[in-house]
Design a protein around this motif. Structure first.
Motif, PDB file in Angstrom:
ATOM      1  N   ASN A  54      -4.328   2.475   2.074  1.00  0.00           N
ATOM      2  CA  ASN A  54      -3.288   1.614   2.635  1.00  0.00           C
ATOM      3  C   ASN A  54      -2.438   2.374   3.638  1.00  0.00           C
ATOM      4  O   ASN A  54      -2.166   3.556   3.466  1.00  0.00           O
ATOM      5  CB  ASN A  54      -2.382   1.073   1.533  1.00  0.00           C
ATOM      6  CG  ASN A  54      -3.119   0.145   0.606  1.00  0.00           C
ATOM      7  OD1 ASN A  54      -3.776  -0.779   1.054  1.00  0.00           O
ATOM      8  ND2 ASN A  54      -3.022   0.395  -0.685  1.00  0.00           N
ATOM      9  N   ASP A  55      -2.035   1.645   4.669  1.00  0.00           N
ATOM     10  CA  ASP A  55      -1.124   2.174   5.677  1.00  0.00           C
ATOM     11  C   ASP A  55      -0.150   1.053   5.996  1.00  0.00           C
ATOM     12  O   ASP A  55      -0.480   0.134   6.750  1.00  0.00           O
ATOM     13  CB  ASP A  55      -1.901   2.613   6.915  1.00  0.00           C
ATOM     14  CG  ASP A  55      -1.007   3.165   8.004  1.00  0.00           C
ATOM     15  OD1 ASP A  55       0.165   3.457   7.730  1.00  0.00           O
ATOM     16  OD2 ASP A  55      -1.497   3.288   9.138  1.00  0.00           O
ATOM     17  N   GLN A  56       1.033   1.085   5.410  1.00  0.00           N
ATOM     18  CA  GLN A  56       2.039   0.032   5.525  1.00  0.00           C
ATOM     19  C   GLN A  56       1.444  -1.291   5.068  1.00  0.00           C
ATOM     20  O   GLN A  56       1.086  -1.436   3.926  1.00  0.00           O
ATOM     21  CB  GLN A  56       2.613  -0.001   6.932  1.00  0.00           C
ATOM     22  CG  GLN A  56       3.348   1.283   7.270  1.00  0.00           C
ATOM     23  CD  GLN A  56       3.818   1.325   8.688  1.00  0.00           C
ATOM     24  OE1 GLN A  56       3.538   0.445   9.503  1.00  0.00           O
ATOM     25  NE2 GLN A  56       4.558   2.365   9.019  1.00  0.00           N
ATOM     26  N   SER A  57       1.293  -2.272   5.957  1.00  0.00           N
ATOM     27  CA  SER A  57       0.807  -3.592   5.535  1.00  0.00           C
ATOM     28  C   SER A  57      -0.696  -3.761   5.732  1.00  0.00           C
ATOM     29  O   SER A  57      -1.225  -4.842   5.523  1.00  0.00           O
ATOM     30  CB  SER A  57       1.547  -4.685   6.306  1.00  0.00           C
ATOM     31  OG  SER A  57       1.216  -4.594   7.681  1.00  0.00           O
ATOM     32  N   ASP A  79      -5.381  -7.292   6.664  1.00  0.00           N
ATOM     33  CA  ASP A  79      -3.947  -7.521   6.561  1.00  0.00           C
ATOM     34  C   ASP A  79      -3.585  -7.804   5.108  1.00  0.00           C
ATOM     35  O   ASP A  79      -4.433  -7.757   4.215  1.00  0.00           O
ATOM     36  CB  ASP A  79      -3.504  -8.652   7.489  1.00  0.00           C
ATOM     37  CG  ASP A  79      -4.088 -10.008   7.112  1.00  0.00           C
ATOM     38  OD1 ASP A  79      -4.634 -10.156   6.009  1.00  0.00           O
ATOM     39  OD2 ASP A  79      -3.992 -10.915   7.949  1.00  0.00           O
ATOM     40  N   SER A  80      -2.327  -8.103   4.849  1.00  0.00           N
ATOM     41  CA  SER A  80      -1.863  -8.306   3.476  1.00  0.00           C
ATOM     42  C   SER A  80      -2.537  -9.484   2.786  1.00  0.00           C
ATOM     43  O   SER A  80      -2.558  -9.562   1.570  1.00  0.00           O
ATOM     44  CB  SER A  80      -0.345  -8.487   3.453  1.00  0.00           C
ATOM     45  OG  SER A  80       0.012  -9.589   4.262  1.00  0.00           O
TER      46      SER A  80
END
Length: 136
Positions: free
Chosen positions: A34-37, A66-67
């Protein structure tokens, strides 16, 4: 030259059944990060391992999700690591485009926590297996 399939399991909850079947037939899931969202899923192409001229390569597919876990972008590259790096347990792993042109190199440390180290361990492990079997 040796070609082989990575012997890994594939979990594809985000794909449709048809796409999941196609992915399972051609790609082995190896990890997520994961990298932020954004979540990145990494796969190795079955049957793409090649060892020649003191180097091992394998095709990698990276999906950026994406999320909502919908594929946003797909990246393909060759992971390439030298026999001397595998033997030492540290050095550089190259990520090349599909024609073999260097995109970027990363540090490799055997049993490390980085994505490049995990991929390097898999490629070196396949190379070591084929060496023990006398296929390289």
């Amino acid at each position: 030259m040796v070609r082989a399939s990575a012997l890994l399991l594939c979990g594809l909850a985000f794909c449709s059944n048809a796409l999941a079947d196609r992915m399972k037939d051609n790609w082995d899931f190896i990890m997520s990060s994961n990298d932020q969202s954004v979540r990145y899923d990494y796969y190795l192409r079955k049957g793409s391992f090649i060892h020649q001229n003191g180097k091992s390569t394998i095709l990698v597919q990276q999906l950026a999700n994406d999320s909502a876990s919908r594929p946003m972008k797909v990246f393909y590259y060759q992971a390439e690591i030298s026999d001397s790096t595998c033997n030492a347990g540290y050095g550089k792993i190259n990520f090349n485009d599909t024609t073999g042109k260097l995109l970027q190199d990363f540090d490799y440390i055997s049993n490390g926590e980085s994505n490049s180290s995990v991929i390097g361990d898999l490629v070196c492990g396949m190379r070591n297996t084929f060496q023990r079997e006398g296929k390289i």
